[in-house]
Design a protein around this motif. Sequence first.
Motif, PDB file in Angstrom:
ATOM      1  N   ASP B  78       0.789  -1.223  -0.073  1.00 40.63           N
ATOM      2  CA  ASP B  78       0.024   0.027  -0.076  1.00 40.63           C
ATOM      3  C   ASP B  78       0.818   1.440   0.017  1.00 40.63           C
ATOM      4  OD1 ASP B  78      -2.358  -1.563   0.068  1.00 40.63           O
ATOM      5  OD2 ASP B  78      -2.109  -1.828   2.035  1.00 40.63           O
ATOM      6  N   VAL B  79       1.565   1.590  -1.066  1.00 38.86           N
ATOM      7  CA  VAL B  79       2.430   2.625  -1.290  1.00 38.86           C
ATOM      8  C   VAL B  79       1.978   4.072  -1.014  1.00 38.86           C
ATOM      9  CG1 VAL B  79       4.160   1.352  -2.517  1.00 38.86           C
ATOM     10  CG2 VAL B  79       2.237   2.737  -3.629  1.00 38.86           C
ATOM     11  N   GLY B  80       0.695   4.107  -0.961  1.00 37.30           N
ATOM     12  CA  GLY B  80      -0.286   5.409  -0.788  1.00 37.30           C
ATOM     13  C   GLY B  80       0.074   5.914   0.563  1.00 37.30           C
ATOM     14  N   TRP B  81       0.184   5.132   1.410  1.00 42.21           N
ATOM     15  CA  TRP B  81       0.302   5.358   2.856  1.00 42.21           C
ATOM     16  C   TRP B  81       1.669   5.638   3.222  1.00 42.21           C
ATOM     17  CZ3 TRP B  81      -3.298   4.917   6.745  1.00 42.21           C
ATOM     18  CH2 TRP B  81      -4.489   4.330   6.282  1.00 42.21           C
ATOM     19  N   TYR B  82       2.681   6.008   2.304  1.00 43.06           N
ATOM     20  CA  TYR B  82       3.932   6.729   2.577  1.00 43.06           C
ATOM     21  C   TYR B  82       3.580   8.228   2.610  1.00 43.06           C
ATOM     22  CZ  TYR B  82       7.093   2.776   1.837  1.00 43.06           C
ATOM     23  OH  TYR B  82       7.933   1.717   2.116  1.00 43.06           O
ATOM     24  N   ARG B  83       2.400   8.357   2.163  1.00 42.43           N
ATOM     25  CA  ARG B  83       1.996   9.942   2.465  1.00 42.43           C
ATOM     26  C   ARG B  83       2.110  10.422   3.930  1.00 42.43           C
ATOM     27  NH1 ARG B  83      -0.007  11.886  -2.375  1.00 42.43           N
ATOM     28  NH2 ARG B  83      -0.960  10.587  -3.515  1.00 42.43           N
ATOM     29  N   ARG B  84       1.963   9.400   4.726  1.00 40.00           N
ATOM     30  CA  ARG B  84       1.814   9.584   6.316  1.00 40.00           C
ATOM     31  C   ARG B  84       3.272   8.869   6.816  1.00 40.00           C
ATOM     32  NH1 ARG B  84      -4.029   7.951   8.290  1.00 40.00           N
ATOM     33  NH2 ARG B  84      -3.011   8.972  10.136  1.00 40.00           N
ATOM     34  N   VAL B  85       4.179   8.622   6.199  1.00 39.54           N
ATOM     35  CA  VAL B  85       5.265   8.148   6.580  1.00 39.54           C
ATOM     36  C   VAL B  85       6.472   9.076   6.048  1.00 39.54           C
ATOM     37  CG1 VAL B  85       7.023   5.978   6.562  1.00 39.54           C
ATOM     38  CG2 VAL B  85       4.338   5.925   6.885  1.00 39.54           C
ATOM     39  N   GLY B  86       7.450   9.334   7.003  1.00 46.86           N
ATOM     40  CA  GLY B  86       8.667   9.783   6.778  1.00 46.86           C
ATOM     41  C   GLY B  86       9.923   8.804   6.973  1.00 46.86           C
ATOM     42  N   PHE B  87      11.016   8.772   6.197  1.00 44.72           N
ATOM     43  CA  PHE B  87      12.006   7.984   6.481  1.00 44.72           C
ATOM     44  C   PHE B  87      13.314   8.782   6.137  1.00 44.72           C
ATOM     45  CE2 PHE B  87      15.020   4.728   5.107  1.00 44.72           C
ATOM     46  CZ  PHE B  87      15.035   3.896   6.037  1.00 44.72           C
ATOM     47  N   CYS B  88      14.192   8.429   7.344  1.00 43.65           N
ATOM     48  CA  CYS B  88      15.702   9.327   6.971  1.00 43.65           C
ATOM     49  C   CYS B  88      16.446   8.094   7.182  1.00 43.65           C
ATOM     50  CB  CYS B  88      15.683  10.359   8.105  1.00 43.65           C
ATOM     51  SG  CYS B  88      17.557  10.847   8.118  1.00 43.65           S
ATOM     52  N   PRO B  89      16.974   7.611   5.984  1.00 43.76           N
ATOM     53  CA  PRO B  89      18.051   6.410   6.243  1.00 43.76           C
ATOM     54  C   PRO B  89      19.307   6.881   6.939  1.00 43.76           C
ATOM     55  CG  PRO B  89      18.088   7.683   3.804  1.00 43.76           C
ATOM     56  CD  PRO B  89      17.133   8.344   4.700  1.00 43.76           C
ATOM     57  N   GLU B  90      19.918   5.745   7.380  1.00 43.42           N
ATOM     58  CA  GLU B  90      21.404   6.008   7.761  1.00 43.42           C
ATOM     59  C   GLU B  90      22.491   6.039   6.967  1.00 43.42           C
ATOM     60  OE1 GLU B  90      22.851   2.152   9.789  1.00 43.42           O
ATOM     61  OE2 GLU B  90      24.505   3.084  10.620  1.00 43.42           O
ATOM     62  N   SER B  91      22.318   5.442   5.828  1.00 47.30           N
ATOM     63  CA  SER B  91      23.363   5.727   4.738  1.00 47.30           C
ATOM     64  C   SER B  91      23.545   7.320   4.196  1.00 47.30           C
ATOM     65  CB  SER B  91      22.879   4.950   3.534  1.00 47.30           C
ATOM     66  OG  SER B  91      23.318   5.474   2.273  1.00 47.30           O
ATOM     67  N   ASP B  92      24.778   7.548   3.935  1.00 47.27           N
ATOM     68  CA  ASP B  92      25.260   8.938   3.693  1.00 47.27           C
ATOM     69  C   ASP B  92      24.559   9.514   2.178  1.00 47.27           C
ATOM     70  OD1 ASP B  92      26.042  11.224   4.294  1.00 47.27           O
ATOM     71  OD2 ASP B  92      27.970  11.040   3.340  1.00 47.27           O
ATOM     72  N   ALA B  93      24.204   8.114   1.431  1.00 46.81           N
ATOM     73  CA  ALA B  93      24.123   8.187  -0.001  1.00 46.81           C
ATOM     74  C   ALA B  93      23.111   9.424  -0.215  1.00 46.81           C
ATOM     75  CB  ALA B  93      23.846   7.200  -0.595  1.00 46.81           C
ATOM     76  N   LEU B  94      23.243  10.307  -1.176  1.00 46.62           N
ATOM     77  CA  LEU B  94      22.310  11.293  -1.575  1.00 46.62           C
ATOM     78  C   LEU B  94      22.461  11.510  -3.155  1.00 46.62           C
ATOM     79  CD1 LEU B  94      22.526  14.071   1.270  1.00 46.62           C
ATOM     80  CD2 LEU B  94      20.336  12.869   0.403  1.00 46.62           C
ATOM     81  N   PHE B 103      16.472  18.579  -4.561  1.00 49.35           N
ATOM     82  CA  PHE B 103      16.061  17.516  -3.956  1.00 49.35           C
ATOM     83  C   PHE B 103      14.895  17.569  -3.011  1.00 49.35           C
ATOM     84  CE2 PHE B 103      17.222  14.866  -0.065  1.00 49.35           C
ATOM     85  CZ  PHE B 103      16.644  13.498  -0.593  1.00 49.35           C
ATOM     86  N   LEU B 104      14.894  18.749  -2.254  1.00 52.07           N
ATOM     87  CA  LEU B 104      13.542  18.653  -1.521  1.00 52.07           C
ATOM     88  C   LEU B 104      12.304  18.766  -2.083  1.00 52.07           C
ATOM     89  CD1 LEU B 104      14.159  20.521   1.887  1.00 52.07           C
ATOM     90  CD2 LEU B 104      13.906  18.291   1.374  1.00 52.07           C
ATOM     91  N   ALA B 105      12.449  19.655  -3.456  1.00 48.07           N
ATOM     92  CA  ALA B 105      11.374  19.855  -4.531  1.00 48.07           C
ATOM     93  C   ALA B 105      10.662  18.542  -4.934  1.00 48.07           C
ATOM     94  CB  ALA B 105      11.753  20.895  -5.300  1.00 48.07           C
ATOM     95  N   LEU B 106      11.919  17.676  -5.541  1.00 50.71           N
ATOM     96  CA  LEU B 106      11.548  16.579  -6.003  1.00 50.71           C
ATOM     97  C   LEU B 106      10.662  15.537  -5.018  1.00 50.71           C
ATOM     98  CD1 LEU B 106      11.515  14.442  -8.510  1.00 50.71           C
ATOM     99  CD2 LEU B 106      13.806  13.473  -7.724  1.00 50.71           C
ATOM    100  N   MET B 107      11.502  15.424  -3.669  1.00 56.62           N
ATOM    101  CA  MET B 107      10.458  14.572  -2.858  1.00 56.62           C
ATOM    102  C   MET B 107       9.108  15.177  -2.473  1.00 56.62           C
ATOM    103  SD  MET B 107      12.563  12.239  -2.167  1.00 56.62           S
ATOM    104  CE  MET B 107      13.197  12.289  -3.779  1.00 56.62           C
ATOM    105  N   LEU B 108       8.880  16.312  -2.579  1.00 55.95           N
ATOM    106  CA  LEU B 108       7.741  16.995  -2.446  1.00 55.95           C
ATOM    107  C   LEU B 108       6.616  16.630  -3.416  1.00 55.95           C
ATOM    108  CD1 LEU B 108       8.492  19.904  -0.068  1.00 55.95           C
ATOM    109  CD2 LEU B 108       7.139  18.036   0.593  1.00 55.95           C
ATOM    110  N   ARG B 109       7.308  17.040  -4.629  1.00 55.06           N
ATOM    111  CA  ARG B 109       6.374  16.860  -6.061  1.00 55.06           C
ATOM    112  C   ARG B 109       5.798  15.277  -6.131  1.00 55.06           C
ATOM    113  NH1 ARG B 109       4.050  20.524  -9.236  1.00 55.06           N
ATOM    114  NH2 ARG B 109       5.435  22.134  -9.950  1.00 55.06           N
TER     115      ARG B 109
END
Lengths: 284, 315
Positions: B78-94, B103-109
């Motif tokens: 149910d990927v739609g529920w990711y609207r209510r979930v935030g995730f900050c990974p441990e990995s430093d990869a960006l 980056f923030l704009a794409l994530m919000l778009r």
Amino acid sequence: MKAAAEAAPAIDGDVRPEGSLKAVGWLAWFSIREMARRRRLVALVLMNLVPVLVVAAIRIWFPGAGITPHMVLSALTHEVFMPFLIPIVAMSVGVPAIGEQVEDGTIVFTWTRPVRRRAIYLGRLLAAQLVSALVLSLSLVLCFLIMASEGPQVLTWEFIRLYLQSFAIIGLGAFAYAALFAAIGTHFRKPVVPAIVFWFGWENLVSNIPARVQELSLRFHLQNLVERPETSPADLPGLLSALLSTAFQREPVPRLQSVSVLLAVTLATTLLGMWLLRNKEISR
Amino acid sequence: MKGAGVDSSQARITADRVGKWFGEVIAVNNCTLAVGTGVVGLLGANGAGKSTLFKMLAGLIEPSHGTVHVFGRRLRQDVGWYRRVGFCPESDALPDWMTGREFLALMLRLMGYDKAETNRRVGFWLERFELTDAAGRRLGGYSKGMRQKIKLAQAMAHDPDVIFLDEPLNGMDPVSRKQSIDLVRELGQQGRTVLVSSHILPEVESMTSEIILIDRGRVLAEGSVAEIRDKIPEHPTTVALVSPSPRVLAGFLIGREHVVGVQVDQENRVVVSTDHAVAFYRALPGWLLGNGLIVDEIVTLDDSLEAVFQYLTER
């Protein structure tokens, strides 16, 4: 820092996935910009200048030597773009398109959005296909401009038809190879080796096996769609070409069959890639 | 319901006998947990399995067995529920080629916000994390602390109700660390669920007293530190009492209910070992008042998170 409460509230109750087309569009747009900023792309553009240099050299040093633009374009498409440039460009752009993000862990940022994984895959793949086609087209456009600079007599209907045909076929090839290489990149942790084995081993070997086995290669179907270069058996290159075509006889198949095979490979590898990504797990 | 170990019907995040194998290696083994609202720390040493558990909870990897739910849903499906979930990974990869703003704009778009709302949120969160000046720079040129902040910003920018933060303070300078801790606490107070994974105990202790302790792939305990501490009978709680007459107080306490040991330390404090800290604290004022004894200060020596962690993991 400001209070978190100042931010607008969440979208209450809306837990539908984001519209796939919209998401594909955003991802493709950002991915194209990403690919365009890579040094790899500069190297590919430079590599694609080779046919341009060949055409320029012929134009400058062999004017009026009986080598028509039609012959040059046909030979370049058949012997340079199809066996080398299309697979190399598609491999360089397609293999890392999705696999690299999975491998370096940056895919988590898109995976934790309300976007279906198939849309994520399609967005990245579409970007890879468009970038591959654009890089190859750029080379073809420059070749055309140099050839057209000979004068209006060059611009015969036959030549323009061949040019447009080459354009379409190279685009088709870029889409098919990019889809296949993207699937390879998604599946393997070190995808470059299997991709090179496919291109250098399978495509080279199978497309040169006489009889119907050669139909199992993409290159065969691409080359089947283009007119064979005109050669004269009287000169040395012509003689070699005649010998080679006799040794590695290519039985033509109907063009529709080749187009169908290329489209089917594009579709099948895209679906395969989408399935692979759906089941993929993040390792970092 | 708040915290860890809540009734699963009230929980926002649940895992039921969940496990994960990587070939022959078992990373997470039969973990069951339930997390309600507020800030909850997922604690464990490096290699304890917390990152794997974290990724399973966030829907990034599929459990080998058992089930994981967020809001009663399987996020992978149910990927739609990711609207209510935030995730900050441990990995430093960006995506290093992007600027912080892009980056923030794409994530919000991808969350479905229109251009105006995206710009508003991007501006807000860049300012919140003091990244406005660096917004036009590529992420590849960001320091480790700035990278950490932009990862936190993307996890929070859509105001999710459940936020997964995997080692969120890595590489941050002390000021940013303090600001981020305050932000996490604030989000918890607003009724959001913030699950913070860390192997640095003071970090977690500064955010919450609600913890889930994981070691060698198993959940050892969940709940508040005090509750968990009381459930470790083999290690009595040690309390130091500062008194003007320590020897008289020590003599009085010997043999009292729930007191299993008394001694006077080098600082002249009465150090009491109790097998039931809550009952001891309840009884102590009565004993002091009834017998004219004076205690100036009470210091609990080993109900800290670190002590609980050490006792449970035997490290």
